[in-house]
Scaffold this active site. Structure first.
Site, mmCIF file in Angstrom:
data_model
loop_
_atom_site.group_PDB
_atom_site.id
_atom_site.type_symbol
_atom_site.label_atom_id
_atom_site.label_comp_id
_atom_site.label_asym_id
_atom_site.label_seq_id
_atom_site.Cartn_x
_atom_site.Cartn_y
_atom_site.Cartn_z
ATOM 1 N N TYR A 67 16.716 3.822 -24.442
ATOM 2 C CA TYR A 67 15.817 3.675 -25.581
ATOM 3 C C TYR A 67 16.419 4.314 -26.838
ATOM 4 O O TYR A 67 17.553 4.065 -27.183
ATOM 5 C CB TYR A 67 14.429 4.224 -25.248
ATOM 6 C CG TYR A 67 13.636 3.321 -24.304
ATOM 7 C CD1 TYR A 67 13.107 2.121 -24.739
ATOM 8 C CD2 TYR A 67 13.442 3.680 -22.965
ATOM 9 C CE1 TYR A 67 12.384 1.288 -23.876
ATOM 10 C CE2 TYR A 67 12.725 2.862 -22.096
ATOM 11 C CZ TYR A 67 12.198 1.667 -22.562
ATOM 12 O OH TYR A 67 11.496 0.847 -21.702
ATOM 13 N N SER A 68 15.675 5.187 -27.524
ATOM 14 C CA SER A 68 16.116 5.652 -28.845
ATOM 15 C C SER A 68 17.268 6.644 -28.813
ATOM 16 O O SER A 68 17.798 6.981 -29.880
ATOM 17 C CB SER A 68 14.935 6.266 -29.607
ATOM 18 O OG SER A 68 14.097 5.244 -30.106
ATOM 19 N N ALA A 69 17.682 7.105 -27.653
ATOM 20 C CA ALA A 69 18.925 7.883 -27.618
ATOM 21 C C ALA A 69 20.097 7.028 -28.097
ATOM 22 O O ALA A 69 21.144 7.549 -28.476
ATOM 23 C CB ALA A 69 19.184 8.428 -26.217
ATOM 24 N N LYS A 71 20.159 5.577 -30.867
ATOM 25 C CA LYS A 71 20.324 5.820 -32.302
ATOM 26 C C LYS A 71 21.457 6.800 -32.580
ATOM 27 O O LYS A 71 22.148 6.682 -33.603
ATOM 28 C CB LYS A 71 19.013 6.325 -32.907
ATOM 29 C CG LYS A 71 17.895 5.295 -32.954
ATOM 30 C CD LYS A 71 16.640 5.872 -33.602
ATOM 31 C CE LYS A 71 15.557 4.814 -33.820
ATOM 32 N NZ LYS A 71 14.897 4.402 -32.570
ATOM 33 N N TYR A 157 9.187 7.735 -38.831
ATOM 34 C CA TYR A 157 10.124 7.282 -37.812
ATOM 35 C C TYR A 157 10.188 5.760 -37.744
ATOM 36 O O TYR A 157 9.220 5.102 -37.397
ATOM 37 C CB TYR A 157 9.713 7.855 -36.464
ATOM 38 C CG TYR A 157 10.684 7.613 -35.341
ATOM 39 C CD1 TYR A 157 12.033 7.891 -35.493
ATOM 40 C CD2 TYR A 157 10.249 7.110 -34.120
ATOM 41 C CE1 TYR A 157 12.931 7.676 -34.457
ATOM 42 C CE2 TYR A 157 11.132 6.903 -33.071
ATOM 43 C CZ TYR A 157 12.468 7.179 -33.247
ATOM 44 O OH TYR A 157 13.350 6.977 -32.225
#
Length: 392
Positions: A67-69, A71, A157
Site C-alpha cells: 500500500y502507501s509504503a 510512496k 494526505y
C-alpha cells in the site's frame, strides 16, 4: 507455534523475539522484517502463511503488496531526478506538465505535490477503475481538476492521487513511467525484488491479504458515545462528501481489489508497490549511505528531501501529520527510531524507513499480509522498539 526463518546479527536477537511475538500475540499471519545498519543487513526474518486460503507458506522470496509504503519508493525516484538536475522542487509543476496549469494551478510547485499541499486529494467526478489503471485518463482528470483548498495554505494526505501526480512528473521529466524508472535506476542497481507494476512472472510469489476491521465500528454508534477526541474524525467518516472519504474514492467503485492481477500489474505509485521487506530496507539503506557500492542520494540531496515541509492538522486524516518532500517524518504515533528518521507507512501495518543519525545508521522494512485497521495494531511498533533497543 510459527516457525521463524532467517538470520539476526549478534545483539539483534530481541528483534527475532518481537517478530515471533507478533505471530503469537498480535495477529500476524505471514510477514517479514529486515534491518540494515551502516549499509549491511543485521536482521532478515520471515515466517507464517503467505496464502491463508491454501496454506502456502511464506518463504524467503514471498512478495507483499505494501500500500502507501510505496510512496517512499516513488519519492526516492523523484529525488534522484532532483539530484541529476532534471527536476526542480521549486519549479511549477506546469513547467514539466503544461496541462496541469488548468483551473488556477499554474503556480503550484513540485514540492507541494510531494508534501500533500496541492489540494488535489479528490476528483469532482471519480473515474472507472479501469481508467485509473490505464494511467492517462487519471492524469488528465487531475490536470483538469480544481484544488479542494488554496494550494500551499494547508496540507492533507493525498492517499490515492499522490501517485499519479508525482508519477506523472517523473514520467514527463525522465521519459519513463515511474515503475520503469524505479526498476531501471533503483531496483536493478541494488538487486531489489520490489515492483511498481508487477511482472507476470512474479505473480505466483505474491501473498494473499487478509483483512481485520476494528473491534468497534465507531460510525455505527451514537455520536454521544464516541470519545470526544475522535468525534470530528467519526463525523467525517459518516459524511460521504467529506474530504476524508472523497480522498479515497477517486474511482468508481471506490474500493480497488489490490489482490487482483490487473491491479497488481498496473502502476499505482502511491499504493501498489509489491516486494520484500529486504528490498525496502536495502533501498532505504542506500538513501543514507553506500550499499555494495551503490548510493542513491548524496548527503545534500538527502537533506533537501527530508526537510520538513508540513506539520500540523491534516485536512484529510484530521490528525497531526508531518511530511518532508514525499516522506513521512516521525510523530508521536510513529516515532520510528529517532527524530532524524524518514520513511512511510502502508495501510494495515507495513512500515519502511531510514534513520541517518550517525549513531543509528538504520534502515527498516516490515511487510505483512494481515491488514489491520485501527490504532490497536502494535506489530510495527514492537519491532521498531526492539530495533531501537538493539542499536542503542
Amino acid at each position: 507455534m510459527t516457525i521463524i526463518d532467517g538470520e539476526v546479527a549478534p545483539g539483534f536477537e530481541p528483534v527475532r523475539e518481537a517478530f515471533a511475538a507478533n505471530f503469537a500475540r498480535h495477529g500476524d499471519i505471514g510477514a517479514a522484517v529486515c534491518v540494515y545498519r551502516h549499509g549491511r543487513p543485521v536482521v532478515d526474518l520471515w515466517g507464517g502463511i503467505a496464502d491463508p486460503e491454501t496454506g502456502r507458506p511464506w518463504t524467503r522470496d514471498t512478495l507483499q503488496l505494501v500500500y502507501s509504503a510505496t510512496k517512499g519508493a516513488t519519492a526516492t525516484a523523484a529525488h534522484m531526478l532532483v539530484e541529476r538536475g532534471l527536476l526542480d522542487l521549486d519549479a511549477p509543476v506546469a513547467s514539466y506538465w503544461p496541462e496541469f496549469a488548468a483551473n488556477g494551478k499554474a503556480d503550484i510547485p513540485v514540492r507541494w505535490l510531494l508534501s500533500h499541499q496541492a489540494g488535489l486529494v479528490a476528483l469532482d467526478e471519480p473515474l472507472p477503475v479501469a481508467d485509473a489503471l490505464a494511467w492517462d485518463p487519471m492524469t488528465a482528470a487531475l490536470a483538469a481538476q480544481r484544488p479542494q483548498w488554496t494550494p500551499g495554505t494547508a496540507h492533507g494526505y493525498h492517499g490515492r492521487t499522490w501517485g499519479w501526480l508525482v508519477g506523472e512528473v517523473i514520467r514527463r521529466v525522465s521519459g519513463r513511467t515511474p515503475g520503469r524508472f524505479f526498476a531501471d535506476e533503483i531496483a536493478t542497481p541494488l538487486g531489489l525484488d520490489f515492483h511498481i507494476g508487477l511482472p507476470a512472472s512474479a505473480r505466483a510469489r505474491v501473498s494473499r491479504m487478509a483483512y481485520r476491521s476494528p473491534s468497534v465500528d465507531l460510525t455505527t454508534v451514537p455520536a454521544t458515545s464516541v470519545p470526544e477526541e475522535l468525534r470530528e474524525q467519526v463525523a467525517a467518516w459518516r459524511d460521504p462528501d467529506s474530504l476524508s472519504n472523497r480522498a479515497f474514492a477517486v474511482t468508481d467503485p471506490a474500493a480497488i481489489d489490490f489482490d487482483a492481477p490487473e491491479v497488481q500489474a498496473a502502476e499505482l505509485p502511491s499504493s501498489n508497490g509489491i516486494g520484500t521487506a529486504r528490498s525496502l530496507a536495502r533501498m532505504y539503506a542506500a538513501t543514507i549511505g553506500e550499499v555494495d557500492g551503490v548510493r542513491l542520494l548524496t548527503p545534500a540531496t538527502l537533506a533537501t528531501a527530508t526537510e520538513e515541509q508540513t506539520n500540523g492538522k491534516d485536512r484529510v486524516m484530521l490528525l497531526p501529520s508531518r511530511f518532508a518532500s514525499g516522506y513521512m517524518l516521525p510523530t508521536e504515533a510513529n516515532p520510528m527510531t529517532g527524530p532524524n528518521a524518514f520513511g512511510h507507512t502502508g495501510r494495515g501495518g507495513s512500515l519502511a524507513f531510514a534513520d541517518p543519525d550517525p549513531d543509528h545508521g538504520l534502515a527498516f522494512g516490515y511487510v505483512m499480509n494481515h491488514i489491520v485497521s485501527g490504532s490497536d495494531d502494535e506489530r510495527a511498533t514492537a519491532l521498531v522498539d526492539a530495533v531501537r533497543k538493539a542499536a542503542s
